[in-house]
Scaffold this motif. Structure first.
Motif, PDB file in Angstrom:
ATOM      1  N   ALA A  25       0.814  -1.213   0.000  1.00 19.44           N
ATOM      2  CA  ALA A  25       0.000   0.000   0.000  1.00 19.44           C
ATOM      3  C   ALA A  25       0.850   1.267   0.000  1.00 19.44           C
ATOM      4  N   ARG A  26       2.165   1.091   0.074  1.00 24.42           N
ATOM      5  CA  ARG A  26       3.024   2.273   0.092  1.00 24.42           C
ATOM      6  C   ARG A  26       2.989   2.980  -1.268  1.00 24.42           C
ATOM      7  N   THR A  27       3.095   4.313  -1.186  1.00 25.95           N
ATOM      8  CA  THR A  27       3.195   5.105  -2.408  1.00 25.95           C
ATOM      9  C   THR A  27       4.148   6.260  -2.156  1.00 25.95           C
ATOM     10  N   TYR A  28       4.941   6.573  -3.133  1.00 25.10           N
ATOM     11  CA  TYR A  28       5.868   7.696  -3.009  1.00 25.10           C
ATOM     12  C   TYR A  28       6.251   8.151  -4.405  1.00 25.10           C
ATOM     13  N   GLY A  29       6.798   9.322  -4.443  1.00 23.37           N
ATOM     14  CA  GLY A  29       7.220   9.871  -5.727  1.00 23.37           C
ATOM     15  C   GLY A  29       7.893  11.215  -5.524  1.00 23.37           C
ATOM     16  N   ALA A  30       8.721  11.614  -6.452  1.00 22.06           N
ATOM     17  CA  ALA A  30       9.415  12.896  -6.391  1.00 22.06           C
ATOM     18  C   ALA A  30       9.882  13.278  -7.780  1.00 22.06           C
ATOM     19  N   GLY A  31      10.016  14.588  -7.995  1.00 26.69           N
ATOM     20  CA  GLY A  31      10.494  15.048  -9.285  1.00 26.69           C
ATOM     21  C   GLY A  31      10.248  16.522  -9.474  1.00 26.69           C
ATOM     22  N   PRO A  32      10.800  17.080 -10.521  1.00 24.35           N
ATOM     23  CA  PRO A  32      10.594  18.505 -10.791  1.00 24.35           C
ATOM     24  C   PRO A  32       9.246  18.746 -11.453  1.00 24.35           C
ATOM     25  N   ALA A  33       8.765  19.985 -11.241  1.00 25.01           N
ATOM     26  CA  ALA A  33       7.540  20.423 -11.903  1.00 25.01           C
ATOM     27  C   ALA A  33       7.818  21.797 -12.499  1.00 25.01           C
ATOM     28  N   ILE A  34       7.276  22.036 -13.666  1.00 29.17           N
ATOM     29  CA  ILE A  34       7.533  23.293 -14.347  1.00 29.17           C
ATOM     30  C   ILE A  34       6.231  23.852 -14.891  1.00 29.17           C
ATOM     31  N   HIS A  35       6.081  25.177 -14.690  1.00 35.06           N
ATOM     32  CA  HIS A  35       4.949  25.890 -15.281  1.00 35.06           C
ATOM     33  C   HIS A  35       5.511  26.836 -16.325  1.00 35.06           C
ATOM     34  N   VAL A  36       5.051  26.676 -17.555  1.00 38.29           N
ATOM     35  CA  VAL A  36       5.579  27.469 -18.669  1.00 38.29           C
ATOM     36  C   VAL A  36       4.452  28.287 -19.275  1.00 38.29           C
ATOM     37  N   PRO A  37       4.600  29.646 -19.314  1.00 36.01           N
ATOM     38  CA  PRO A  37       3.578  30.456 -19.991  1.00 36.01           C
ATOM     39  C   PRO A  37       3.762  30.368 -21.511  1.00 36.01           C
ATOM     40  N   ILE A  38       2.777  29.820 -22.184  1.00 34.43           N
ATOM     41  CA  ILE A  38       2.870  29.652 -23.641  1.00 34.43           C
ATOM     42  C   ILE A  38       1.960  30.652 -24.344  1.00 34.43           C
ATOM     43  N   PHE A  39       0.716  30.629 -24.020  1.00 35.95           N
ATOM     44  CA  PHE A  39      -0.215  31.587 -24.622  1.00 35.95           C
ATOM     45  C   PHE A  39      -1.134  32.104 -23.526  1.00 35.95           C
ATOM     46  N   GLU A  40      -1.016  33.403 -23.236  1.00 37.04           N
ATOM     47  CA  GLU A  40      -1.815  34.014 -22.171  1.00 37.04           C
ATOM     48  C   GLU A  40      -2.741  35.096 -22.717  1.00 37.04           C
ATOM     49  N   GLY A  41      -2.855  35.171 -24.037  1.00 35.26           N
ATOM     50  CA  GLY A  41      -3.738  36.173 -24.618  1.00 35.26           C
ATOM     51  C   GLY A  41      -3.317  37.605 -24.335  1.00 35.26           C
ATOM     52  N   GLY A  42      -2.016  37.858 -24.160  1.00 32.21           N
ATOM     53  CA  GLY A  42      -1.538  39.212 -23.856  1.00 32.21           C
ATOM     54  C   GLY A  42      -1.612  39.594 -22.404  1.00 32.21           C
ATOM     55  N   LYS A  43      -1.988  38.649 -21.537  1.00 25.70           N
ATOM     56  CA  LYS A  43      -2.155  38.958 -20.117  1.00 25.70           C
ATOM     57  C   LYS A  43      -0.841  39.375 -19.477  1.00 25.70           C
ATOM     58  N   LEU A  44       0.252  38.637 -19.739  1.00 28.59           N
ATOM     59  CA  LEU A  44       1.535  38.936 -19.107  1.00 28.59           C
ATOM     60  C   LEU A  44       2.056  40.301 -19.546  1.00 28.59           C
ATOM     61  N   LYS A  45       1.914  40.607 -20.830  1.00 36.52           N
ATOM     62  CA  LYS A  45       2.364  41.914 -21.307  1.00 36.52           C
ATOM     63  C   LYS A  45       1.552  43.033 -20.660  1.00 36.52           C
ATOM     64  N   ALA A  46       0.255  42.812 -20.521  1.00 38.03           N
ATOM     65  CA  ALA A  46      -0.581  43.822 -19.887  1.00 38.03           C
ATOM     66  C   ALA A  46      -0.203  44.005 -18.419  1.00 38.03           C
ATOM     67  N   GLN A  47       0.096  42.895 -17.741  1.00 36.01           N
ATOM     68  CA  GLN A  47       0.509  42.986 -16.347  1.00 36.01           C
ATOM     69  C   GLN A  47       1.823  43.744 -16.219  1.00 36.01           C
ATOM     70  N   TYR A  48       2.750  43.496 -17.137  1.00 33.69           N
ATOM     71  CA  TYR A  48       4.044  44.168 -17.079  1.00 33.69           C
ATOM     72  C   TYR A  48       3.882  45.665 -17.341  1.00 33.69           C
ATOM     73  N   ARG A  49       3.066  46.005 -18.325  1.00 31.31           N
ATOM     74  CA  ARG A  49       2.824  47.423 -18.589  1.00 31.31           C
ATOM     75  C   ARG A  49       2.117  48.080 -17.389  1.00 31.31           C
ATOM     76  N   GLY A  50       1.202  47.344 -16.783  1.00 33.95           N
ATOM     77  CA  GLY A  50       0.536  47.874 -15.592  1.00 33.95           C
ATOM     78  C   GLY A  50       1.510  48.097 -14.448  1.00 33.95           C
ATOM     79  N   ALA A  51       2.459  47.158 -14.264  1.00 34.04           N
ATOM     80  CA  ALA A  51       3.455  47.317 -13.204  1.00 34.04           C
ATOM     81  C   ALA A  51       4.361  48.508 -13.491  1.00 34.04           C
ATOM     82  N   THR A  52       4.713  48.714 -14.756  1.00 36.86           N
ATOM     83  CA  THR A  52       5.522  49.875 -15.120  1.00 36.86           C
ATOM     84  C   THR A  52       4.759  51.166 -14.863  1.00 36.86           C
ATOM     85  N   ALA A  53       3.482  51.175 -15.223  1.00 35.60           N
ATOM     86  CA  ALA A  53       2.657  52.354 -14.960  1.00 35.60           C
ATOM     87  C   ALA A  53       2.506  52.595 -13.462  1.00 35.60           C
ATOM     88  N   ALA A  54       2.404  51.515 -12.663  1.00 34.93           N
ATOM     89  CA  ALA A  54       2.315  51.663 -11.212  1.00 34.93           C
ATOM     90  C   ALA A  54       3.595  52.284 -10.650  1.00 34.93           C
TER      91      ALA A  54
END
Length: 476
Positions: free
Chosen positions: A332-361
């Protein structure tokens, strides 16, 4: 072999997923001391600046106000909120370990993937599992969040310092107003006494048929004006007592405890001759604005890091079994380990808008700071001008009072020798009392303008010796 392929694939994914950050530089520049005409002279900040007025009751009231004032309490609460947020951001940099347990009694359907004997029957499904998650923060996103939270803590603490300064200066200004009202009551009492004397003199002249009813009505009007001035001064005193009690966090029970102020209106504290160069580094509101710029810079770094992959380590260990009988078996034992990665591929311009907003802030924070700097320089310069003008005005009014006192003395001499009229003496007395009333107002204004200068400079200043000529034309 498969492990090497997996590592190579992960590396290639990291390289390929580094999205281009848009070129959107800040557009607002931060003002520097030289740009606003500050001198090279420094000034000493006195944390207990109000003691320069040498009034023990004022010292007590300010101490009470700093210990129990709702405005200050709110600012301190916001500082504690910022500190708690910083603690949350710091914890996100550390490995996160959680434990989950579940025991679910479930029926498995016949029309699904489960084979007999499970299909059509119900069994308990139990699991206990420990989980580890650690964001490696390869591109500094978490570090930027911590930096921004630390700047927010500094800004909140400086807001609390600004609130302390506001509370202390508000108490001091109300206290100066109270002293002014007390002295105006005394002046008004002299007005009333003198005008009653004048009315008695006119009444005596009417009995001797040496004056008319017109002169009597004139004397009555002057007496009513004097009594009205006293009524207004008394009402102003009561209102200022109420204000002081509220500023120190007390109610109506505290009103009788406020005694007459002991401020020495004749000897106001000295002030610096020029604005200090460290003005921008001594006012808590300006320092808070600088901290908010730092927070906005960190927020822009966070928005920039969002374009890059987010890599973390995931691990789990525990037990899972179908049915309770085999839950603690080795199988019944279970275990596991490893890397996980989140990659922004298509955000519909969200990241660029956030960056411009941060610059404006960031631009907004810098613009707000620059606006506060210009306001601080103007407030300080205006306060210095008001202090100098009120000092000069007070000196001139002292000469007026001295001249009228001499006029009253000479009129009394003339009356005693039979060369003058008692009416002339009373009229000169009216003018003298009015001049004394104006002198009290000017003296209180001189104190109030000094308090405003203290607030504009961020709290206190080092007194400079007065020029020799400053006292030459000031009558004793």
């Amino acid at each position: 072999m498969k492990r090497r392929v997996g590592v190579a694939s992960l590396g290639a994914l990291l390289l390929a997923s580094c999205a281009a950050v848009p070129h959107d530089p800040p557009q607002v520049a931060q003002l520097q001391p030289a740009a606003v005409g500050l001198s090279a002279q420094g000034a000493t900040i006195a944390p207990d600046w109000w003691t320069v007025f040498h009034d023990p009751q004022l010292d007590t009231l300010v101490t009470m106000g700093l210990a129990a004032n709702p405005t200050l309490d709110r600012a301190l609460a916001r500082a504690r909120i910022a500190e708690a947020t910083l603690g949350v951001r710091r914890s996100d940099q550390l490995p996160q370990v959680t434990a989950d347990g579940q025991s679910l009694y479930q029926r498995f359907p016949e029309r699904s993937l489960y084979p007999p004997p499970y299909a059509g029957n119900a069994y308990p499904i139990s699991s206990v599992q420990a989980n580890l998650s650690w964001n490696l923060d390869l591109f500094g996103r978490q570090r930027a969040l911590v930096t921004g939270a630390r700047a927010d803590v500094a800004a909140a603490a400086l807001d609390a310092a600004a609130a302390r300064l506001m509370v202390s200066t508000s108490i001091a200004q109300a206290y100066v107003g109270l002293a002014r009202a007390e002295q105006l009551i005394g002046v008004a009492d002299n007005f009333v006494a003198t005008r009653r004397e004048a009315m008695g003199f006119v009444t005596s002249r009417i009995r001797n048929k040496l004056a008319s009813q017109f002169e009597l009505r004139q004397a009555e009007t002057l007496l009513a004006e004097a009594e009205q001035a006293r009524t207004r001064a008394v009402a102003q005193r009561e209102l200022l007592v109420h204000a002081l009690a509220a500023l120190v966090g007390r109610g109506a029970d505290f009103y009788p405890q406020i005694a007459s102020p002991k401020l020495a209106f004749d000897t106001p504290p000295l002030v610096p001759e020029t604005l200090p160069a460290d003005l921008l580094g001594r006012r808590p509101d300006l320092l808070a604005g600088q901290a908010r710029i730092d927070s906005a810079v960190a927020g822009r770094r966070v928005a920039r890091a969002d374009f890059l992959p987010n890599v973390s380590i995931q691990a789990l260990a525990g037990f899972a079994a179908l049915g309770l009988g085999s839950f603690f078996d080795a199988g019944a034992r279970t275990y596991g380990a490893g890397p996980a990665i989140h990659v922004p591929i298509f955000e519909g311009g969200k990241l660029k808008a956030q960056y411009r907003g941060a610059t404006a802030a960031l631009d907004e924070a810098v613009a707000a700071y620059d606006d506060a700097v210009l306001g601080a320089v103007r407030d300080s310069a205006d306060a210095l001008t008001h202090v100098r003008a009120s000092d000069q005005d007070t000196a001139e009014q002292r000469r007026v009072v001295a001249g009228l006192r001499e006029t009253v003395r000479l009129n009394q001499v003339r009356v005693s020798t039979g060369l003058g009229s008692q009416l002339d003496t009373i009229d000169a007395g009216f003018r003298l009392l009015e001049a004394e009333q104006a002198l009290v107002s000017l003296q209180s204004d001189a104190f109030t303008h000094r308090i405003q200068l203290i607030a504009a400079l961020g709290g206190g200043f080092q007194s400079s010796p007065p020029p020799a000529a400053a006292h030459a034309d000031m009558p004793s």
